[in-house]
Design a protein around this motif. Structure first.
Motif, PDB file in Angstrom:
ATOM      1  N   SER A 184     -25.058  77.916  47.673  1.00 34.01           N
ATOM      2  CA  SER A 184     -23.734  78.198  47.105  1.00 34.01           C
ATOM      3  C   SER A 184     -22.782  77.002  47.101  1.00 34.01           C
ATOM      4  CB  SER A 184     -23.049  79.385  47.810  1.00 34.01           C
ATOM      5  OG  SER A 184     -23.793  80.568  47.593  1.00 34.01           O
ATOM      6  N   GLU A 185     -23.202  75.844  47.587  1.00 32.03           N
ATOM      7  CA  GLU A 185     -22.383  74.638  47.490  1.00 32.03           C
ATOM      8  C   GLU A 185     -22.574  74.027  46.110  1.00 32.03           C
ATOM      9  OE1 GLU A 185     -23.239  71.891  50.600  1.00 32.03           O
ATOM     10  OE2 GLU A 185     -22.915  73.337  52.211  1.00 32.03           O
ATOM     11  N   SER A 186     -21.655  73.171  45.722  1.00 31.53           N
ATOM     12  CA  SER A 186     -21.793  72.466  44.443  1.00 31.53           C
ATOM     13  C   SER A 186     -21.049  71.141  44.516  1.00 31.53           C
ATOM     14  CB  SER A 186     -21.236  73.310  43.293  1.00 31.53           C
ATOM     15  OG  SER A 186     -19.854  73.550  43.466  1.00 31.53           O
ATOM     16  N   THR A 187     -21.398  70.243  43.617  1.00 31.60           N
ATOM     17  CA  THR A 187     -20.733  68.958  43.523  1.00 31.60           C
ATOM     18  C   THR A 187     -20.892  68.436  42.102  1.00 31.60           C
ATOM     19  OG1 THR A 187     -20.504  66.768  44.557  1.00 31.60           O
ATOM     20  CG2 THR A 187     -22.751  67.556  44.192  1.00 31.60           C
ATOM     21  N   ALA A 188     -20.296  67.298  41.821  1.00 36.37           N
ATOM     22  CA  ALA A 188     -20.421  66.683  40.500  1.00 36.37           C
ATOM     23  C   ALA A 188     -20.535  65.180  40.678  1.00 36.37           C
ATOM     24  CB  ALA A 188     -19.218  67.021  39.627  1.00 36.37           C
ATOM     25  N   ILE A 189     -21.388  64.568  39.870  1.00 38.05           N
ATOM     26  CA  ILE A 189     -21.577  63.124  39.945  1.00 38.05           C
ATOM     27  C   ILE A 189     -21.472  62.519  38.553  1.00 38.05           C
ATOM     28  CG2 ILE A 189     -23.031  63.198  41.998  1.00 38.05           C
ATOM     29  CD1 ILE A 189     -25.473  62.874  40.115  1.00 38.05           C
ATOM     30  N   LYS A 190     -21.076  61.273  38.486  1.00 41.20           N
ATOM     31  CA  LYS A 190     -21.055  60.567  37.216  1.00 41.20           C
ATOM     32  C   LYS A 190     -22.482  60.224  36.810  1.00 41.20           C
ATOM     33  CE  LYS A 190     -16.424  58.572  37.349  1.00 41.20           C
ATOM     34  NZ  LYS A 190     -15.625  57.316  37.267  1.00 41.20           N
ATOM     35  N   ASN A 191     -22.692  60.056  35.520  1.00 44.31           N
ATOM     36  CA  ASN A 191     -24.018  59.711  35.024  1.00 44.31           C
ATOM     37  C   ASN A 191     -24.499  58.402  35.642  1.00 44.31           C
ATOM     38  OD1 ASN A 191     -26.352  59.900  33.527  1.00 44.31           O
ATOM     39  ND2 ASN A 191     -25.429  59.137  31.633  1.00 44.31           N
ATOM     40  N   ASN A 192     -25.771  58.371  35.997  1.00 45.06           N
ATOM     41  CA  ASN A 192     -26.423  57.203  36.578  1.00 45.06           C
ATOM     42  C   ASN A 192     -25.938  56.928  38.009  1.00 45.06           C
ATOM     43  OD1 ASN A 192     -28.455  55.269  36.295  1.00 45.06           O
ATOM     44  ND2 ASN A 192     -27.009  53.672  35.681  1.00 45.06           N
ATOM     45  N   LYS A 193     -25.492  57.976  38.694  1.00 43.89           N
ATOM     46  CA  LYS A 193     -25.101  57.869  40.092  1.00 43.89           C
ATOM     47  C   LYS A 193     -26.020  58.746  40.940  1.00 43.89           C
ATOM     48  CE  LYS A 193     -21.668  55.059  39.434  1.00 43.89           C
ATOM     49  NZ  LYS A 193     -21.690  53.677  39.961  1.00 43.89           N
ATOM     50  N   SER A 194     -25.884  58.625  42.271  1.00 46.73           N
ATOM     51  CA  SER A 194     -26.810  59.299  43.176  1.00 46.73           C
ATOM     52  C   SER A 194     -26.217  60.551  43.803  1.00 46.73           C
ATOM     53  CB  SER A 194     -27.241  58.334  44.283  1.00 46.73           C
ATOM     54  OG  SER A 194     -27.941  57.224  43.740  1.00 46.73           O
ATOM     55  N   VAL A 195     -27.107  61.478  44.161  1.00 46.65           N
ATOM     56  CA  VAL A 195     -26.723  62.712  44.823  1.00 46.65           C
ATOM     57  C   VAL A 195     -27.832  63.101  45.793  1.00 46.65           C
ATOM     58  CG1 VAL A 195     -27.785  64.196  43.069  1.00 46.65           C
ATOM     59  CG2 VAL A 195     -25.878  65.064  44.454  1.00 46.65           C
ATOM     60  N   LYS A 196     -27.459  63.735  46.911  1.00 45.65           N
ATOM     61  CA  LYS A 196     -28.456  64.187  47.873  1.00 45.65           C
ATOM     62  C   LYS A 196     -28.933  65.585  47.495  1.00 45.65           C
ATOM     63  CE  LYS A 196     -29.470  64.651  52.796  1.00 45.65           C
ATOM     64  NZ  LYS A 196     -28.967  64.481  54.179  1.00 45.65           N
ATOM     65  N   ILE A 197     -30.235  65.762  47.479  1.00 43.02           N
ATOM     66  CA  ILE A 197     -30.830  67.057  47.154  1.00 43.02           C
ATOM     67  C   ILE A 197     -31.024  67.833  48.452  1.00 43.02           C
ATOM     68  CG2 ILE A 197     -32.766  68.238  46.084  1.00 43.02           C
ATOM     69  CD1 ILE A 197     -31.012  66.589  44.167  1.00 43.02           C
ATOM     70  N   LYS A 198     -30.386  69.006  48.514  1.00 40.51           N
ATOM     71  CA  LYS A 198     -30.403  69.799  49.747  1.00 40.51           C
ATOM     72  C   LYS A 198     -30.197  71.274  49.398  1.00 40.51           C
ATOM     73  CE  LYS A 198     -25.411  69.221  50.308  1.00 40.51           C
ATOM     74  NZ  LYS A 198     -24.314  68.825  51.216  1.00 40.51           N
ATOM     75  N   GLY A 199     -30.140  72.111  50.424  1.00 40.69           N
ATOM     76  CA  GLY A 199     -29.773  73.512  50.223  1.00 40.69           C
ATOM     77  C   GLY A 199     -30.912  74.460  49.895  1.00 40.69           C
ATOM     78  N   GLY A 200     -32.115  73.942  49.757  1.00 38.66           N
ATOM     79  CA  GLY A 200     -33.257  74.798  49.472  1.00 38.66           C
ATOM     80  C   GLY A 200     -33.635  74.852  48.002  1.00 38.66           C
ATOM     81  N   ALA A 201     -34.807  75.416  47.730  1.00 42.42           N
ATOM     82  CA  ALA A 201     -35.298  75.526  46.362  1.00 42.42           C
ATOM     83  C   ALA A 201     -34.340  76.340  45.510  1.00 42.42           C
ATOM     84  CB  ALA A 201     -36.682  76.174  46.360  1.00 42.42           C
ATOM     85  N   GLY A 202     -34.147  75.889  44.283  1.00 41.36           N
ATOM     86  CA  GLY A 202     -33.220  76.542  43.373  1.00 41.36           C
ATOM     87  C   GLY A 202     -32.038  75.665  43.005  1.00 41.36           C
ATOM     88  N   CYS A 203     -32.020  74.446  43.532  1.00 38.20           N
ATOM     89  CA  CYS A 203     -30.966  73.496  43.167  1.00 38.20           C
ATOM     90  C   CYS A 203     -31.016  73.232  41.661  1.00 38.20           C
ATOM     91  CB  CYS A 203     -31.172  72.199  43.949  1.00 38.20           C
ATOM     92  SG  CYS A 203     -30.038  70.864  43.517  1.00 38.20           S
ATOM     93  N   ALA A 204     -29.851  73.280  41.011  1.00 39.43           N
ATOM     94  CA  ALA A 204     -29.810  73.108  39.555  1.00 39.43           C
ATOM     95  C   ALA A 204     -28.872  71.985  39.152  1.00 39.43           C
ATOM     96  CB  ALA A 204     -29.382  74.407  38.885  1.00 39.43           C
ATOM     97  N   LEU A 205     -29.329  71.144  38.248  1.00 36.96           N
ATOM     98  CA  LEU A 205     -28.511  70.077  37.675  1.00 36.96           C
ATOM     99  C   LEU A 205     -28.161  70.488  36.252  1.00 36.96           C
ATOM    100  CD1 LEU A 205     -30.418  68.745  39.901  1.00 36.96           C
ATOM    101  CD2 LEU A 205     -29.881  66.585  38.795  1.00 36.96           C
ATOM    102  N   LEU A 206     -26.874  70.498  35.952  1.00 36.38           N
ATOM    103  CA  LEU A 206     -26.405  71.002  34.667  1.00 36.38           C
ATOM    104  C   LEU A 206     -25.595  69.952  33.938  1.00 36.38           C
ATOM    105  CD1 LEU A 206     -26.270  73.744  33.009  1.00 36.38           C
ATOM    106  CD2 LEU A 206     -23.954  73.915  33.909  1.00 36.38           C
ATOM    107  N   MET A 207     -25.911  69.762  32.654  1.00 35.78           N
ATOM    108  CA  MET A 207     -25.200  68.802  31.814  1.00 35.78           C
ATOM    109  C   MET A 207     -24.637  69.487  30.586  1.00 35.78           C
ATOM    110  SD  MET A 207     -28.414  66.535  32.541  1.00 35.78           S
ATOM    111  CE  MET A 207     -28.930  67.864  33.630  1.00 35.78           C
ATOM    112  N   ARG A 208     -23.342  69.336  30.336  1.00 34.53           N
ATOM    113  CA  ARG A 208     -22.715  69.878  29.130  1.00 34.53           C
ATOM    114  C   ARG A 208     -22.645  68.749  28.118  1.00 34.53           C
ATOM    115  NH1 ARG A 208     -17.602  71.217  29.272  1.00 34.53           N
ATOM    116  NH2 ARG A 208     -17.782  72.817  27.686  1.00 34.53           N
ATOM    117  N   ILE A 209     -23.353  68.914  27.011  1.00 38.13           N
ATOM    118  CA  ILE A 209     -23.502  67.842  26.025  1.00 38.13           C
ATOM    119  C   ILE A 209     -22.975  68.308  24.682  1.00 38.13           C
ATOM    120  CG2 ILE A 209     -25.194  66.380  24.851  1.00 38.13           C
ATOM    121  CD1 ILE A 209     -26.938  66.687  27.408  1.00 38.13           C
ATOM    122  N   GLN A 210     -22.189  67.455  24.023  1.00 36.14           N
ATOM    123  CA  GLN A 210     -21.544  67.847  22.777  1.00 36.14           C
ATOM    124  C   GLN A 210     -21.905  66.928  21.624  1.00 36.14           C
ATOM    125  OE1 GLN A 210     -17.178  67.563  22.539  1.00 36.14           O
ATOM    126  NE2 GLN A 210     -17.180  69.558  21.530  1.00 36.14           N
TER     127      GLN A 210
END
Length: 225
Positions: A184-210
Motif C-alpha cells: 500500500s505504499e507508493s512513490t514517484a520517480i523521474k524518468n531514468n532515475k532509480s527506485v528500490k523494489i520492495k513490499g512484496g510481489a505485486g509492485c506496479a510501475l505505471l506511466m501516463r503517456i500522451q
C-alpha cells in the motif's frame, strides 16, 4: 499474486491516477458551484480485451460532495458513463469505452449539468522500450497490450534504474513514473532515475503517456509478480 490482490492494487492505482490527472491536467475545465472540475473534451483509450481489466474504465472526475444524477451518454455503443461512491462519501464519475468513435457524456451535481465531448481511440503502442535495471522490455512487448509482467524475485530489495523510451510524438505526462507497492505504499520517480523494489510481489510501475497531437492518454504498466 492472487487475483484479489491484483484487483485491490489496480483499484488503488486508478484512484491515484485520477488524482494525478486532475492535478496535472492542461485540458479546458468546467467548474461550478459544487467545485466539480470536468474537462470540456477528453480522448480516452480502448484497450485490448486481453489487457488489465481496471484499465478498461476511465475516471472522468471526482465529485467530493453533492447529489449526482442524470448520467447520460449520447452513444452508449461508444462509451458508457457510471458512478461509484467511495468510502469517504465522494463520487467517482467513470467512463467505459466500448468502441472507437465520438459521443457526449453528461451528469448533474445538485441539479447543475456538466458535459464532456468524448473521443474513443484504440490503443496504439507509444513505447520504444522500458528498461528496469538490466532488464529491457522491447516495443514488441507492448504491441497489442499496455501491460507487461516480470518476476518480482529478480528485483526484490534492489535499487534499480527505470528508463522509458517513447516513440516520436508521445510524452511522459508530469515527467514521472509512479511506483505502487503491494504493501500500500507508493512513490514517484523521474524518468531514468532509480527506485528500490520492495513490499512484496505485486509492485506496479505505471506511466501516463500522451500523444502530443491528439491528446490521447494511455496507461502503460509493468507489474512485478
Amino acid at each position: 499474486m492472487k487475483n484479489v490482490g491484483r484487483k485491490h492494487l489496480w483499484k488503488r492505482v486508478c484512484t491515484c491516477v485520477l488524482a494525478l490527472m486532475m492535478l496535472f491536467s492542461v485540458l479546458p475545465m468546467q467548474a461550478g458551484a459544487a467545485d466539480v472540475e470536468v474537462p470540456e473534451s477528453l480522448v480516452i483509450t480502448l484497450y485490448s480485451s486481453k489487457d488489465v481489466d481496471t484499465k478498461k474504465i476511465e475516471a472522468l472526475t471526482l465529485v467530493e460532495s453533492g447529489k449526482v444524477t442524470s448520467l447520460k451518454s449520447t452513444k452508449t455503443s461508444v462509451v458508457k458513463i457510471s458512478k461509484n461512491t467511495l468510502e469517504d462519501g465522494s463520487t467517482e464519475i467513470l467512463l467505459t469505452p466500448k468502441k472507437a468513435g465520438t459521443a457526449t457524456v453528461s451528469f448533474k451535481v445538485d441539479g447543475k449539468k456538466y458535459t464532456t465531448a468524448i473521443t474513443v481511440k484504440k490503443y496504439v503502442n507509444p513505447v520504444s522500450s522500458i528498461t528496469i535495471g538490466s532488464t529491457k522490455l522491447k516495443a514488441s512487448k507492448f504491441k497489442t497490450i499496455s501491460s507487461a509482467t516480470l518476476n518480482y524475485s529478480d528485483f526484490k530489495g534492489k535499487k534499480v534504474k527505470v528508463k522509458v523510451t517513447l516513440k516520436s510524438g508521445w510524452k511522459l505526462l508530469s515527467g514521472y513514473i509512479n511506483v505502487f507497492y503491494a504493501n500500500s505504499e507508493s512513490t514517484a520517480i523521474k524518468n531514468n532515475k532509480s527506485v528500490k523494489i520492495k513490499g512484496g510481489a505485486g509492485c506496479a510501475l505505471l506511466m501516463r503517456i500522451q500523444n502530443k497531437k491528439t491528446g490521447q492518454i494511455e496507461l502503460i504498466s509493468v507489474t512485478l509478480e
